[in-house]
Write a protein that holds these residues in place. Structure first.
Motif, mmCIF file in Angstrom:
data_model
loop_
_atom_site.group_PDB
_atom_site.id
_atom_site.type_symbol
_atom_site.label_atom_id
_atom_site.label_comp_id
_atom_site.label_asym_id
_atom_site.label_seq_id
_atom_site.Cartn_x
_atom_site.Cartn_y
_atom_site.Cartn_z
ATOM 1 N N MET A 63 -15.827 -13.432 9.694
ATOM 2 C CA MET A 63 -17.007 -13.653 8.628
ATOM 3 C C MET A 63 -16.840 -14.920 8.192
ATOM 4 S SD MET A 63 -17.231 -10.262 6.758
ATOM 5 C CE MET A 63 -16.325 -8.763 7.476
ATOM 6 N N VAL A 64 -15.696 -15.499 7.661
ATOM 7 C CA VAL A 64 -15.758 -16.800 7.195
ATOM 8 C C VAL A 64 -16.249 -17.939 8.011
ATOM 9 C CG1 VAL A 64 -13.943 -18.552 6.278
ATOM 10 C CG2 VAL A 64 -13.777 -16.379 5.397
ATOM 11 N N GLY A 65 -15.583 -17.713 9.402
ATOM 12 C CA GLY A 65 -16.066 -18.551 10.252
ATOM 13 C C GLY A 65 -17.554 -18.538 10.786
ATOM 14 N N PHE A 66 -18.163 -17.457 10.658
ATOM 15 C CA PHE A 66 -19.808 -17.454 10.657
ATOM 16 C C PHE A 66 -20.135 -17.997 9.759
ATOM 17 C CE2 PHE A 66 -23.270 -15.022 9.647
ATOM 18 C CZ PHE A 66 -24.209 -15.110 10.790
ATOM 19 N N GLU A 121 -19.238 -20.259 7.602
ATOM 20 C CA GLU A 121 -18.774 -21.951 7.554
ATOM 21 C C GLU A 121 -20.010 -22.504 8.640
ATOM 22 O OE1 GLU A 121 -14.832 -22.183 8.661
ATOM 23 O OE2 GLU A 121 -14.191 -22.534 6.377
ATOM 24 N N ASN A 122 -20.215 -21.733 9.950
ATOM 25 C CA ASN A 122 -20.975 -22.474 10.830
ATOM 26 C C ASN A 122 -22.475 -22.254 10.389
ATOM 27 O OD1 ASN A 122 -18.963 -22.779 12.650
ATOM 28 N ND2 ASN A 122 -19.020 -21.011 13.699
ATOM 29 N N ARG A 123 -22.685 -21.211 9.592
ATOM 30 C CA ARG A 123 -24.099 -20.939 9.100
ATOM 31 C C ARG A 123 -24.628 -21.722 7.927
ATOM 32 N NH1 ARG A 123 -28.667 -19.597 10.271
ATOM 33 N NH2 ARG A 123 -29.724 -18.047 9.514
ATOM 34 N N PRO A 166 -24.315 -24.829 6.431
ATOM 35 C CA PRO A 166 -25.198 -25.986 6.469
ATOM 36 C C PRO A 166 -26.725 -25.874 6.867
ATOM 37 C CG PRO A 166 -23.158 -26.302 7.589
ATOM 38 C CD PRO A 166 -23.260 -24.803 7.397
ATOM 39 N N LYS A 167 -26.851 -24.890 7.975
ATOM 40 C CA LYS A 167 -28.163 -24.370 8.293
ATOM 41 C C LYS A 167 -28.977 -23.880 7.199
ATOM 42 C CE LYS A 167 -26.508 -23.972 12.942
ATOM 43 N NZ LYS A 167 -25.974 -23.242 13.973
ATOM 44 N N VAL A 168 -28.372 -22.972 6.461
ATOM 45 C CA VAL A 168 -28.985 -22.105 5.583
ATOM 46 C C VAL A 168 -29.290 -23.101 4.393
ATOM 47 C CG1 VAL A 168 -28.692 -20.259 3.861
ATOM 48 C CG2 VAL A 168 -27.947 -19.917 6.053
ATOM 49 N N THR A 169 -28.317 -24.031 3.987
ATOM 50 C CA THR A 169 -28.628 -24.926 2.919
ATOM 51 C C THR A 169 -29.913 -25.793 3.253
ATOM 52 O OG1 THR A 169 -26.169 -24.686 2.407
ATOM 53 C CG2 THR A 169 -27.634 -26.475 1.339
ATOM 54 N N GLU A 170 -29.656 -26.163 4.573
ATOM 55 C CA GLU A 170 -30.703 -27.040 4.711
ATOM 56 C C GLU A 170 -32.210 -26.327 4.715
ATOM 57 O OE1 GLU A 170 -32.051 -29.841 8.542
ATOM 58 O OE2 GLU A 170 -30.120 -29.626 8.071
ATOM 59 N N ALA A 171 -32.138 -25.114 5.174
ATOM 60 C CA ALA A 171 -33.443 -24.457 5.217
ATOM 61 C C ALA A 171 -34.003 -24.093 3.901
ATOM 62 C CB ALA A 171 -33.421 -23.269 5.750
ATOM 63 N N TYR A 172 -32.911 -23.838 3.053
ATOM 64 C CA TYR A 172 -33.836 -23.674 1.710
ATOM 65 C C TYR A 172 -34.130 -24.904 0.896
ATOM 66 C CZ TYR A 172 -32.047 -18.884 0.961
ATOM 67 O OH TYR A 172 -31.977 -17.354 0.974
ATOM 68 N N ARG A 173 -33.554 -26.167 1.247
ATOM 69 C CA ARG A 173 -34.109 -27.535 0.859
ATOM 70 C C ARG A 173 -35.056 -27.760 1.467
ATOM 71 N NH1 ARG A 173 -29.359 -31.461 1.273
ATOM 72 N NH2 ARG A 173 -28.676 -30.288 -0.761
ATOM 73 N N ASN A 174 -35.362 -27.488 2.714
ATOM 74 C CA ASN A 174 -36.580 -27.909 3.375
ATOM 75 C C ASN A 174 -37.898 -26.940 3.143
ATOM 76 O OD1 ASN A 174 -35.088 -30.236 4.327
ATOM 77 N ND2 ASN A 174 -34.736 -29.174 6.482
ATOM 78 N N LYS A 175 -37.436 -25.935 3.006
ATOM 79 C CA LYS A 175 -38.626 -24.815 2.494
ATOM 80 C C LYS A 175 -39.916 -25.335 1.702
ATOM 81 C CE LYS A 175 -39.621 -19.951 2.324
ATOM 82 N NZ LYS A 175 -38.873 -18.787 2.067
ATOM 83 N N PRO A 176 -39.438 -25.644 0.601
ATOM 84 C CA PRO A 176 -40.545 -26.154 -0.452
ATOM 85 C C PRO A 176 -41.086 -27.453 -0.003
ATOM 86 C CG PRO A 176 -38.223 -25.692 -1.563
ATOM 87 C CD PRO A 176 -37.983 -25.640 -0.334
ATOM 88 N N THR A 177 -40.300 -28.322 0.459
ATOM 89 C CA THR A 177 -40.712 -29.444 1.130
ATOM 90 C C THR A 177 -41.883 -29.327 1.934
ATOM 91 O OG1 THR A 177 -38.679 -30.577 0.600
ATOM 92 C CG2 THR A 177 -40.114 -31.858 1.932
#
Length: 144
Positions: free
Chosen positions: A89-92, A94-96, A98-109
């Protein structure tokens, strides 16, 4: 046993003197009186209880020991299995992450860009607006 031997000797002697057919069998001997006497032996209850207690105590000690070993083995297997699941789960995550953070950041923009028809937007200004949005302020007050 001596009584039985006396009976057999007497029967064989009578057989020889009377010229009878010798068909002596165990079933015939069992019918003779006083050959087999059943006597009830009174056991000492304390002696019997001591023997039972010793055997029972030994059996319980072995049973408890076996259960302890089995419990340790099962617990170790369970802990190892849970650790492997947590590691996966930790590996999953860790891989996921950065993508989730970027998606939350890019969604409003992306939403603002879409609404404003691709006009040139200052990203810093959008981030400040989001930082101080009414929902964010409500959440910050709620958890403060």
């Amino acid at each position: 046993m001596k009584t039985l031997q006396n009976y057999i000797d007497a029967l064989r002697s009578a057989n020889e003197s009377l010229a009878l057919v010798d068909d002596l069998a165990v079933s015939h001997i069992m019918r003779l009186p006083d050959i087999f006497n059943v006597r009830k032996i009174v056991d000492d209850e304390n002696e019997v209880w001591d023997a039972v207690r010793e055997v029972t105590s030994d059996a319980l000690d072995k049973f408890i020991s076996m259960r302890e070993v089995e419990g340790e083995r099962i617990m170790k297997e369970d802990v190892v299995s849970r650790l492997e699941n947590i590691t996966k789960m930790v590996g999953f995550i860790e891989n996921r992450s950065p993508k989730v953070t970027e998606a939350y950041r890019n969604k409003p923009t992306n939403k603002l860009t879409e609404v404003l028809n691709d006009k040139n937007i200052d990203e810093q200004r959008i981030l400040l607006k989001l930082l101080f949005s009414p929902k964010r302020v409500q959440l910050m007050k709620r958890f403060a």
